[in-house]
Design a protein around this motif. Structure first.
Motif, PDB file in Angstrom:
ATOM      1  N   ALA A 276       0.872  -1.215   0.000  1.00 25.46           N
ATOM      2  CA  ALA A 276      -0.072   0.148  -0.021  1.00 25.46           C
ATOM      3  C   ALA A 276       0.858   0.997   0.003  1.00 25.46           C
ATOM      4  N   SER A 277       1.944   1.301   0.668  1.00 22.69           N
ATOM      5  CA  SER A 277       2.618   2.660   0.937  1.00 22.69           C
ATOM      6  C   SER A 277       3.496   2.708  -0.487  1.00 22.69           C
ATOM      7  N   THR A 278       3.568   1.643  -1.445  1.00 23.62           N
ATOM      8  CA  THR A 278       4.306   1.858  -2.658  1.00 23.62           C
ATOM      9  C   THR A 278       3.331   2.500  -3.742  1.00 23.62           C
ATOM     10  N   LEU A 279       2.198   2.443  -3.515  1.00 25.43           N
ATOM     11  CA  LEU A 279       1.256   2.860  -4.540  1.00 25.43           C
ATOM     12  C   LEU A 279       1.157   4.227  -4.737  1.00 25.43           C
ATOM     13  N   SER A 283      -4.560   6.233  -4.394  1.00 28.85           N
ATOM     14  CA  SER A 283      -4.952   4.724  -4.741  1.00 28.85           C
ATOM     15  C   SER A 283      -4.801   3.839  -3.535  1.00 28.85           C
ATOM     16  N   ASN A 284      -5.441   2.851  -3.874  1.00 29.90           N
ATOM     17  CA  ASN A 284      -5.467   1.698  -2.745  1.00 29.90           C
ATOM     18  C   ASN A 284      -5.349   0.316  -3.521  1.00 29.90           C
ATOM     19  N   PRO A 318       0.521  -0.174 -11.259  1.00 30.72           N
ATOM     20  CA  PRO A 318       0.793   1.067 -11.009  1.00 30.72           C
ATOM     21  C   PRO A 318       1.804   1.603 -11.642  1.00 30.72           C
ATOM     22  N   ASN A 319       2.017   3.162 -12.127  1.00 32.72           N
ATOM     23  CA  ASN A 319       2.931   3.944 -12.811  1.00 32.72           C
ATOM     24  C   ASN A 319       3.300   3.357 -13.840  1.00 32.72           C
TER      25      ASN A 319
END
Length: 412
Positions: A276-279, A283-284, A318-319
């Motif tokens: 979660a901390s890298t998103l 977002s979740n 993501p990303n």
């Protein structure tokens, strides 16, 4: 070295081919199967205990192929992996059925060393409409495709799983990549089997509920579980159904006793909570899904059996964007005689391109894998299999190229 090992194994197996016959303990195992069955006096309640002992050995050149994990205490090119399986089937009347599968081994996959003593399956199934509708709750294998239903050592002619079920991709479920360039660059480094996710991890023993229906030539299976097809074994115990709800279904059609066809689909978030901390901000975990669609077929006639699956898979990364792949396998088994069989399998996995500042780039390396197997079934309790695997990746390095595996099974 590989060539000499094959010659030595062949020298051991060929004499056995000419003398295959019931093992000396066949009668004792038959009696054990009868003794492990209990039926109440009124016939309403029945319990059957069964199981097997599998002794598997792998020899590989450089690195092991697929989900064979080397242990720190293992020699550089070999892996020995024993397994004890105990199955408990319980019936109450015509409508209630329970099942438990207990295992002791060195992990879900050889050398994985995750929960070596565990319950792979434990579920309760009730019949709502006889021969039409069943409901199930507990922990069980995926209903996707046609391999999970025949993945046991006795049922499968091979020792390892097909390529889509046995090959890590460069997608990670514990952290999001910082950008598309970093994600694409993973194609240039060796696979990290402990953190990279496959399209499907073996038979995927996840927890949840299921419904099974049938009508004439059609069958339908629907499940809601806690983890998606790509999830790694340590996450199968996660019970945060609100965070990663996964829905899987398969529609099967059997127009003839020889033929079977199926269409499967699955959708569910694939990240674990620690990601979660890298998103990206705002977002979740639930915003990024694994989406998998597959078609399968089976054919059986005389001494021949054929199975195949085609699988399209998308990871929403993501990303980066969508990381798509296409994979398939075809395997055939030929029963030479009552005791002997041989099998061949061919599989490939292809990856699309993702957009990077330098232009489109493949996010992983295309891979080809072929397997050849030979088996001896001495009687209804004892079996011996030998498998040779060759793999090639379209990359400057290879994560395993050749592998020989042998497996002896005693079931009761």
């Amino acid at each position: 070295m590989m060539r000499y090992l094959i010659i030595c194994l062949a020298a051991i197996l060929l004499p056995l081919c000419s003398v295959a016959q019931p093992t000396p303990w066949n009668a004792a195992l038959n009696q054990a199967s009868r003794d492990l069955n209990f039926i109440s006096e009124d016939g309403e309640f029945e319990v059957q205990l069964s199981g097997s002992v599998d002794m598997r050995t792998y020899y590989f050149a450089q690195r092991p192929v697929g989900f064979v994990f080397t242990r720190p205490d293992a020699s550089s090119n070999t892996q020995y992996s024993p397994r004890l399986t105990l199955n408990l089937d319980a019936f109450y009347g015509e409508r209630l059925y329970g099942f438990v599968k207990f295992r002791w081994d060195d992990g879900v996959d050889p050398g994985y060393m995750n929960n070596s003593v565990r319950l792979d399956e434990i579920f309760l199934r009730g019949t709502v409409i006889m021969n039409k509708l069943d409901l199930q709750v507990g922990r069980f294998a995926t209903v996707f495709g046609n391999w999970a239903g025949r993945h046991g050592a006795w049922e499968s002619p091979f020792i390892t799983a097909p390529l889509p079920y046995d090959q890590a991709t460069s997608v990670t479920d514990n952290a999001a990549p910082p950008n598309a360039t970093a994600f694409a660059n993973r194609a240039n480094v060796p696979i990290n089997k402990h953190t990279w996710a496959p399209v499907i991890w073996g038979s995927v023993y996840t927890e949840g509920v299921a419904a099974f229906g049938s009508y004439e030539d059609f069958t339908l299976a629907l499940t809601g579980t806690n983890r998606p097809l790509s999830s790694r074994p340590p996450t199968w115990d996660d019970r945060d159904f609100d965070t990663t709800p996964t829905f899987t279904g398969r529609l099967g059609w059997t127009p003839h006793a020889k033929w079977g066809f199926g269409v499967s689909g699955m959708i569910g978030p694939y990240f674990i909570n620690s990601a979660a901390s890298t998103l990206p901000a705002g977002s979740n975990i639930n915003d990024f899904n694994q989406i998998t669609i597959g078609g399968d077929l089976s054919f059986a006639h005389g001494p021949w059996q054929v199975w195949a699956e085609f699988i399209y898979n998308r990871f929403e990364v993501p990303n980066v964007g969508n990381a798509d792949s296409y994979s398939y396998y075809i395997e055939g088994k030929y029963k030479i005689s009552t005791n002997f069989f041989t099998a061949l399998r061919w599989g490939q996995q292809f990856y699309n391109k993702v957009d990077t500042p330098a232009g489109p780039a493949e996010w992983d390396s295309d891979v080809l894998r072929t397997d050849a197997a030979f088996g001896i079934r001495f009687d209804q309790h004892t079996q011996l299999k030998l498998q040779y695997t060759y793999q090639h990746q379209d990359a400057s390095f290879q994560d395993g190229t050749q592998q020989v595996a042998a497996e002896a099974t005693i079931r009761f």
